[in-house]
Design a protein around this motif. Structure first.
Motif, PDB file in Angstrom:
ATOM      1  N   GLU A  70     113.929 -17.993 -49.064  1.00 40.96           N
ATOM      2  CA  GLU A  70     115.063 -18.768 -48.551  1.00 40.96           C
ATOM      3  C   GLU A  70     116.309 -18.547 -49.401  1.00 40.96           C
ATOM      4  OE1 GLU A  70     112.334 -22.481 -46.817  1.00 40.96           O
ATOM      5  OE2 GLU A  70     113.580 -22.742 -48.598  1.00 40.96           O
ATOM      6  N   VAL A  71     116.118 -18.538 -50.723  1.00 42.57           N
ATOM      7  CA  VAL A  71     117.253 -18.318 -51.618  1.00 42.57           C
ATOM      8  C   VAL A  71     117.770 -16.889 -51.484  1.00 42.57           C
ATOM      9  CG1 VAL A  71     117.988 -18.303 -54.035  1.00 42.57           C
ATOM     10  CG2 VAL A  71     116.482 -20.107 -53.200  1.00 42.57           C
ATOM     11  N   GLU A  72     116.852 -15.954 -51.279  1.00 42.34           N
ATOM     12  CA  GLU A  72     117.276 -14.568 -51.058  1.00 42.34           C
ATOM     13  C   GLU A  72     118.193 -14.467 -49.838  1.00 42.34           C
ATOM     14  OE1 GLU A  72     114.395 -11.173 -51.790  1.00 42.34           O
ATOM     15  OE2 GLU A  72     112.992 -12.861 -51.751  1.00 42.34           O
ATOM     16  N   ILE A  73     117.893 -15.220 -48.804  1.00 47.23           N
ATOM     17  CA  ILE A  73     118.753 -15.212 -47.609  1.00 47.23           C
ATOM     18  C   ILE A  73     120.163 -15.669 -47.983  1.00 47.23           C
ATOM     19  CG2 ILE A  73     119.170 -16.270 -45.358  1.00 47.23           C
ATOM     20  CD1 ILE A  73     116.120 -16.494 -45.030  1.00 47.23           C
ATOM     21  N   GLY A  74     120.242 -16.803 -48.702  1.00 41.98           N
ATOM     22  CA  GLY A  74     121.549 -17.344 -49.062  1.00 41.98           C
ATOM     23  C   GLY A  74     122.358 -16.406 -49.932  1.00 41.98           C
ATOM     24  N   ILE A  75     121.734 -15.858 -50.978  1.00 42.03           N
ATOM     25  CA  ILE A  75     122.458 -14.940 -51.868  1.00 42.03           C
ATOM     26  C   ILE A  75     122.796 -13.647 -51.137  1.00 42.03           C
ATOM     27  CG2 ILE A  75     122.303 -13.609 -54.005  1.00 42.03           C
ATOM     28  CD1 ILE A  75     120.549 -15.815 -55.142  1.00 42.03           C
ATOM     29  N   GLY A  76     121.871 -13.182 -50.298  1.00 44.68           N
ATOM     30  CA  GLY A  76     122.134 -11.963 -49.534  1.00 44.68           C
ATOM     31  C   GLY A  76     123.322 -12.114 -48.608  1.00 44.68           C
ATOM     32  N   PHE A  77     123.422 -13.254 -47.927  1.00 51.39           N
ATOM     33  CA  PHE A  77     124.559 -13.489 -47.040  1.00 51.39           C
ATOM     34  C   PHE A  77     125.861 -13.580 -47.838  1.00 51.39           C
ATOM     35  CE2 PHE A  77     122.118 -15.552 -43.257  1.00 51.39           C
ATOM     36  CZ  PHE A  77     121.441 -14.354 -43.082  1.00 51.39           C
ATOM     37  N   THR A  78     125.792 -14.129 -49.049  1.00 51.86           N
ATOM     38  CA  THR A  78     126.983 -14.161 -49.900  1.00 51.86           C
ATOM     39  C   THR A  78     127.425 -12.746 -50.258  1.00 51.86           C
ATOM     40  OG1 THR A  78     126.189 -16.255 -50.837  1.00 51.86           O
ATOM     41  CG2 THR A  78     127.950 -15.114 -52.020  1.00 51.86           C
ATOM     42  N   ILE A  79     126.475 -11.873 -50.505  1.00 56.18           N
ATOM     43  CA  ILE A  79     126.798 -10.463 -50.767  1.00 56.18           C
ATOM     44  C   ILE A  79     127.513  -9.853 -49.563  1.00 56.18           C
ATOM     45  CG2 ILE A  79     125.807  -8.173 -51.126  1.00 56.18           C
ATOM     46  CD1 ILE A  79     123.668  -9.431 -52.845  1.00 56.18           C
ATOM     47  N   PHE A  80     127.100 -10.229 -48.365  1.00 58.85           N
ATOM     48  CA  PHE A  80     127.746  -9.693 -47.165  1.00 58.85           C
ATOM     49  C   PHE A  80     129.210 -10.117 -47.078  1.00 58.85           C
ATOM     50  CE2 PHE A  80     123.369  -9.627 -44.921  1.00 58.85           C
ATOM     51  CZ  PHE A  80     123.081  -8.415 -45.518  1.00 58.85           C
ATOM     52  N   PHE A  81     129.503 -11.349 -47.463  1.00 56.39           N
ATOM     53  CA  PHE A  81     130.895 -11.790 -47.445  1.00 56.39           C
ATOM     54  C   PHE A  81     131.696 -11.103 -48.554  1.00 56.39           C
ATOM     55  CE2 PHE A  81     129.332 -15.061 -44.638  1.00 56.39           C
ATOM     56  CZ  PHE A  81     130.409 -15.261 -43.784  1.00 56.39           C
ATOM     57  N   GLY A 121     128.962 -20.948 -59.044  1.00 56.16           N
ATOM     58  CA  GLY A 121     128.814 -21.879 -57.930  1.00 56.16           C
ATOM     59  C   GLY A 121     127.654 -21.510 -57.021  1.00 56.16           C
ATOM     60  N   VAL A 122     127.532 -20.235 -56.718  1.00 54.74           N
ATOM     61  CA  VAL A 122     126.409 -19.765 -55.890  1.00 54.74           C
ATOM     62  C   VAL A 122     125.088 -20.056 -56.596  1.00 54.74           C
ATOM     63  CG1 VAL A 122     125.308 -17.718 -54.920  1.00 54.74           C
ATOM     64  CG2 VAL A 122     127.782 -18.015 -54.706  1.00 54.74           C
ATOM     65  N   ALA A 123     125.028 -19.769 -57.907  1.00 50.64           N
ATOM     66  CA  ALA A 123     123.799 -20.025 -58.673  1.00 50.64           C
ATOM     67  C   ALA A 123     123.470 -21.510 -58.692  1.00 50.64           C
ATOM     68  CB  ALA A 123     123.958 -19.497 -60.102  1.00 50.64           C
ATOM     69  N   ALA A 124     124.488 -22.364 -58.865  1.00 53.35           N
ATOM     70  CA  ALA A 124     124.252 -23.814 -58.901  1.00 53.35           C
ATOM     71  C   ALA A 124     123.703 -24.313 -57.568  1.00 53.35           C
ATOM     72  CB  ALA A 124     125.561 -24.545 -59.239  1.00 53.35           C
ATOM     73  N   GLY A 125     124.304 -23.857 -56.465  1.00 56.05           N
ATOM     74  CA  GLY A 125     123.857 -24.304 -55.156  1.00 56.05           C
ATOM     75  C   GLY A 125     122.409 -23.949 -54.877  1.00 56.05           C
ATOM     76  N   TRP A 126     122.045 -22.716 -55.152  1.00 55.54           N
ATOM     77  CA  TRP A 126     120.683 -22.291 -54.822  1.00 55.54           C
ATOM     78  C   TRP A 126     119.652 -22.778 -55.838  1.00 55.54           C
ATOM     79  CZ3 TRP A 126     120.119 -21.697 -50.089  1.00 55.54           C
ATOM     80  CH2 TRP A 126     121.136 -21.144 -49.303  1.00 55.54           C
ATOM     81  N   ALA A 127     120.083 -23.047 -57.077  1.00 55.06           N
ATOM     82  CA  ALA A 127     119.169 -23.669 -58.035  1.00 55.06           C
ATOM     83  C   ALA A 127     118.839 -25.098 -57.603  1.00 55.06           C
ATOM     84  CB  ALA A 127     119.786 -23.665 -59.433  1.00 55.06           C
ATOM     85  N   ARG A 128     119.851 -25.835 -57.142  1.00 54.69           N
ATOM     86  CA  ARG A 128     119.603 -27.187 -56.629  1.00 54.69           C
ATOM     87  C   ARG A 128     118.690 -27.128 -55.394  1.00 54.69           C
ATOM     88  NH1 ARG A 128     118.372 -32.420 -56.717  1.00 54.69           N
ATOM     89  NH2 ARG A 128     119.462 -33.656 -55.128  1.00 54.69           N
ATOM     90  N   TRP A 129     118.888 -26.129 -54.555  1.00 55.50           N
ATOM     91  CA  TRP A 129     118.021 -25.939 -53.387  1.00 55.50           C
ATOM     92  C   TRP A 129     116.562 -25.790 -53.834  1.00 55.50           C
ATOM     93  CZ3 TRP A 129     118.881 -25.572 -48.044  1.00 55.50           C
ATOM     94  CH2 TRP A 129     117.855 -25.025 -47.284  1.00 55.50           C
ATOM     95  N   LEU A 130     116.327 -24.982 -54.855  1.00 57.50           N
ATOM     96  CA  LEU A 130     114.964 -24.781 -55.351  1.00 57.50           C
ATOM     97  C   LEU A 130     114.409 -26.066 -55.961  1.00 57.50           C
ATOM     98  CD1 LEU A 130     115.071 -21.233 -56.979  1.00 57.50           C
ATOM     99  CD2 LEU A 130     113.908 -21.915 -54.882  1.00 57.50           C
ATOM    100  N   GLU A 131     115.254 -26.834 -56.633  1.00 58.90           N
ATOM    101  CA  GLU A 131     114.782 -28.100 -57.193  1.00 58.90           C
ATOM    102  C   GLU A 131     114.245 -29.004 -56.095  1.00 58.90           C
ATOM    103  OE1 GLU A 131     116.370 -31.909 -59.837  1.00 58.90           O
ATOM    104  OE2 GLU A 131     117.774 -30.700 -58.679  1.00 58.90           O
ATOM    105  N   LEU A 132     114.924 -29.018 -54.950  1.00 59.38           N
ATOM    106  CA  LEU A 132     114.519 -29.878 -53.847  1.00 59.38           C
ATOM    107  C   LEU A 132     113.331 -29.326 -53.068  1.00 59.38           C
ATOM    108  CD1 LEU A 132     118.068 -30.755 -52.462  1.00 59.38           C
ATOM    109  CD2 LEU A 132     116.534 -32.299 -53.692  1.00 59.38           C
ATOM    110  N   ARG A 133     113.250 -28.014 -52.963  1.00 61.30           N
ATOM    111  CA  ARG A 133     112.287 -27.391 -52.052  1.00 61.30           C
ATOM    112  C   ARG A 133     111.041 -26.831 -52.741  1.00 61.30           C
ATOM    113  NH1 ARG A 133     112.561 -27.408 -46.645  1.00 61.30           N
ATOM    114  NH2 ARG A 133     112.493 -25.160 -46.335  1.00 61.30           N
ATOM    115  N   LEU A 134     111.144 -26.570 -54.033  1.00 59.12           N
ATOM    116  CA  LEU A 134     110.038 -25.908 -54.728  1.00 59.12           C
ATOM    117  C   LEU A 134     109.286 -26.912 -55.588  1.00 59.12           C
ATOM    118  CD1 LEU A 134     108.607 -23.219 -55.375  1.00 59.12           C
ATOM    119  CD2 LEU A 134     110.244 -22.916 -57.246  1.00 59.12           C
ATOM    120  N   PRO A 135     108.043 -27.196 -55.270  1.00 57.95           N
ATOM    121  CA  PRO A 135     107.279 -28.148 -56.079  1.00 57.95           C
ATOM    122  C   PRO A 135     106.829 -27.527 -57.400  1.00 57.95           C
ATOM    123  CG  PRO A 135     105.904 -27.254 -54.329  1.00 57.95           C
ATOM    124  CD  PRO A 135     107.282 -26.696 -54.112  1.00 57.95           C
TER     125      PRO A 135
END
Length: 551
Positions: free
Chosen positions: A274-285, A509-523
Motif C-alpha cells: 500500500e505504501v509502495e503505491i503511495g510513494i510510486g504515485f508521488t514519483i509519477f507527479f 512530508g511524504v515519509a511522515a504521511g506514509w509512516a503514519r499510515w503504517l502505524e495505523l495499518r501495520l500491527p
C-alpha cells in the motif's frame, strides 16, 4: 479563457501526473492480468473471481486514462488556440494532439475489451497486449526524448523502457494488493507473491537501466545534478525510488519465506505494498514536473554552484520579527501609484494584476517577510512533532496537538501573499488567478482538513476507523503537491536555491504521511516503529523551515 492561460503551467503538471498514474495502472493491470493472474487462475482458490476483480480495476484505470488524457489534450489545445491564434484543425495536427488521440483510443479499446471472459481467447490477449504497446509508444511522444535533436530514437526507446518498468512494477501493485486481500491459503499466496516478485525485479531492472541512461543524456555531469531544477527533481525521484526498493526488499523476504514453506508476515507485505503505491504515485507527479523544466544538460548558464549552496545554507539565527507591510516592494509601488492618481485626480491603478504573468518586484523586506513566514511555520511544525511524541508517550493534554495545524493554517493564509486581502489590496477571489496564490491556498486547505480530522480522531469525536486515515493521506498528498509547487521569482538561481530547500521538505512530508499510515495499518513492532518515525519527520520539517534562507 484568459484565466485558463494564466494557470496553464500548474494545471498541465497536475493533469500530466494524473495521466501517468492512470497509464501506469492501466498498463500495469494489463500486464498483471496477462502475465500473472490469468495463467495462475486455475491454481488459485476463486481464481475466476480474482480475474474479474482485476479486470474491473484495469477497466476503471483505462477509463481514468481516457478522461485524464482528454482533459490534458483539451487544455493544451485551448491554450494554443488562444495564444497563437491557430485554427482547431491545425492544432489537432500537432504531435501532442495526435499522441493524445492515440492514447485515448487505446484506453477506450482496453476499457471496452476487458469485459467478461475475454482473456480466455489467445487472440484477444494478444490484441490487448498490442494495444498496450501502441499506447506506450504514443506516450513517449510527449517526453523530452521526442524533442531531442541528437540520439532521438535511442532516447525514445529508453523513455519507453522507463515507462514500461514503472508500469510493470508500480502500476501493477494496486492489482497485486487487490488480489492479496482475497487470498487466504498459503499456496495461493506463495504462487502470486513469487510471480509478482519476478515481475517487480524486471520492472526495477528496466527503471535502473533506463534511468541511468537518461541521467547521462539529460543531466550529463555532477553540477547539472545539484545545480539545476531538473537535477534536483531527479534526485527526489531517486530518493523515493530507494524507499520503494527498501519496501520491495521487505516484501521479497516475505515471498521467499512463503516459497520455502515457512511462516511469513503476509499482513506486512500488504501494508508495504500500500505504501509502495503511495510513494510510486508521488514519483509519477515528480516525473510530470520534470516535463515542465528543460533537461539539465541544456541549462549551461545560471546553474547553482556548491559555494552558493553552502553560502545560502550557512547557519544563522531564525528571523522572528517581521518587517512592516508598508516597506514591501508591492506596497511601496502601490503607494506611489496612489499618490500619482490623487495628484492627477484619477483612479489609482493596481500595482499587480494576479495571473498576468508579470513577476512582482522584490526587495530586502520581501525576502525578510518570506523568511519570517517560513521560520515561524517551522516553530509550529517542530512543536507539532514534539507534542505528537509526548502524546504517544502518554501525556494526556498533548493529544490536542492537531489544533496547532489550524493556527498554522491561519498564519499562512494571512501572511503567505501580502499583496492579497486581508493585508493587501488585491481581492480574495481575483487572486485565485495567480498560480502561486492558488497553490498556497490549496496547502492551507489541506492543513485545515488533516488538522481537523486528526484532532477529531484523537479526541474521539470521529470514531470511524477510516477517519484516522485522512491525516496520513492528506499529509502525503501535501508532500506530493510541494514537489509540484512553483515560485514566481525572476532570478533563476534564487528560485533554484529555494527549490533545494522545498524538495527535502516535500520528501519528509511524504515519509511522515506514509509512516503514519503504517502505524495505523501495520500491527506489531513495525507499526510501533512507524509511530515514532512520523513525528520525527515533522520535527525534521520544522528544523528545515527554521534553516530556510532566501538571501
Amino acid at each position: 479563457m484568459a484565466l485558463l492561460v494564466d494557470i496553464f503551467g500548474y494545471l498541465s503538471v497536475i493533469l500530466h501526473g494524473l495521466v501517468i498514474v492512470a497509464q501506469s495502472m492501466t498498463l500495469g493491470g494489463l500486464l498483471f492480468l496477462l502475465g500473472l493472474l490469468h495463467p495462475l487462475a486455475p491454481r488459485l482458490a476463486q481464481g475466476g473471481a480474482l480475474v474479474q476483480r482485476a479486470q474491473r480495476l484495469t477497466r476503471w484505470s483505462a477509463t481514468g486514462l481516457l478522461l485524464a488524457e482528454l482533459a490534458t489534450t483539451a487544455l493544451q489545445v485551448s491554450v494554443l488556440m488562444t495564444t497563437v491564434d491557430l485554427p482547431f484543425t491545425n492544432v489537432m495536427h500537432a504531435s501532442f494532439a495526435v499522441s493524445g488521440g492515440v492514447k485515448m483510443l487505446c484506453a477506450l479499446v482496453i476499457a471496452v475489451g476487458l469485459r467478461g471472459s475475454v482473456l480466455t481467447s489467445g487472440f484477444a490477449r494478444a490484441t490487448l497486449l498490442l494495444i498496450g504497446i501502441i499506447e506506450l509508444a504514443a506516450a513517449t511522444v510527449t517526453t523530452h526524448a521526442f524533442a531531442r535533436l541528437d540520439d532521438n530514437a535511442l532516447l525514445m526507446l529508453v523513455e519507453g523502457l522507463h515507462q514500461f518498468g514503472a508500469a510493470i512494477w508500480i502500476g501493477a501493485i494496486p492489482s497485486f494488493v487487490l488480489v492479496l486481500r482475497h487470498l487466504e491459503d498459503r499456496e495461493s499466496l506463495r504462487l502470486v507473491g513469487a510471480r509478482f516478485s519476478r515481475m517487480s525485479m524486471l520492472g526495477v531492472a528496466c527503471i535502473l537501466l533506463s534511468g541511468i541512461t537518461m541521467c547521462v543524456f539529460y543531466i550529463g555531469d555532477l553540477p547539472g545534478f545539484y545545480g539545476t531544477a531538473y537535477g534536483v527533481m531527479v534526485g527526489a525521484k531517486i530518493a523515493m525510488f530507494l524507499a520503494l526498493l527498501a519496501l520491495g526488499l521487505g516484501n521479497l523476504m516475505v515471498t521467499e519465506r512463503l516459497r520455502r514453506g515457512g511462516e511469513a508476515p503476509v499482513m506486512r507485505m500488504r501494508r508495504f505494498a500500500e505504501v509502495e503505491i503511495g510513494i510510486g504515485f508521488t514519483i509519477f507527479f515528480a516525473a510530470a514536473s520534470l516535463t515542465s523544466v528543460p533537461p539539465a544538460i541544456d541549462l549551461t548558464t545560471d546553474r547553482v554552484s556548491l559555494h552558493e549552496i553552502a553560502q545560502r545554507n550557512a547557519p544563522a539565527w531564525p528571523r522572528l520579527t517581521s518587517p512592516d507591510h508598508d516597506t514591501l516592494a508591492i506596497s511601496q509601488m502601490q503607494a506611489a501609484l496612489d499618490r500619482d492618481a490623487e495628484r492627477n485626480h484619477q483612479v489609482a491603478q493596481s500595482a499587480t494584476i494576479p495571473g498576468s504573468g508579470v513577476l512582482a518586484p522584490r526587495n530586502a523586506e520581501d525576502i525578510a517577510w518570506s523568511e519570517y513566514n517560513h521560520h515561524w511555520a517551522g516553530i509550529f511544525v517542530l512543536l507539532i512533532g514534539l507534542l505528537a511524541l509526548l502524546s504517544r508517550g502518554g501525556v494526556g493534554w498533548a493529544k490536542h496537538w492537531p489544533l496547532l495545524f489550524l493556527a498554522l493554517a491561519g498564519f499562512l493564509l494571512v501572511r503567505s501573499d501580502p499583496e492579497v486581502w486581508p493585508m493587501g489590496q488585491e481581492g480574495w477571489w481575483v487572486a485565485w488567478r495567480d498560480v502561486e496564490v492558488a497553490q498556497h491556498r490549496c496547502f492551507v486547505l489541506l492543513i485545515i482538513l488533516f488538522g481537523t480530522f486528526e484532532w477529531s480522531v484523537r479526541t474521539g469525536r470521529l470514531r470511524n476507523s477510516h477517519a484516522a486515515l485522512v491525516f496520513p493521506l492528506l499529509v502525503a498528498v501535501g508532500g506530493a503537491m510541494l514537489l509540484t509547487h512553483s515560485h514566481q521569482i525572476s532570478n533563476v538561481k534564487d528560485q533554484m536555491l529555494i527549490e533545494l530547500t522545498h524538495t527535502p521538505l516535500a520528501l519528509a512530508g511524504v515519509a511522515a504521511g506514509w509512516a503514519r499510515w503504517l502505524e495505523l495499518r501495520l500491527p506489531g513492532r513495525g507499526g510501533k516503529i512507524a509511530g515514532y518515525v512520523w513525528p520525527a519527520c515533522f520535527m525534521l520539517i520544522g528544523v528545515i523551515l527554521l534553516w530556510y534562507r532566501e538571501a
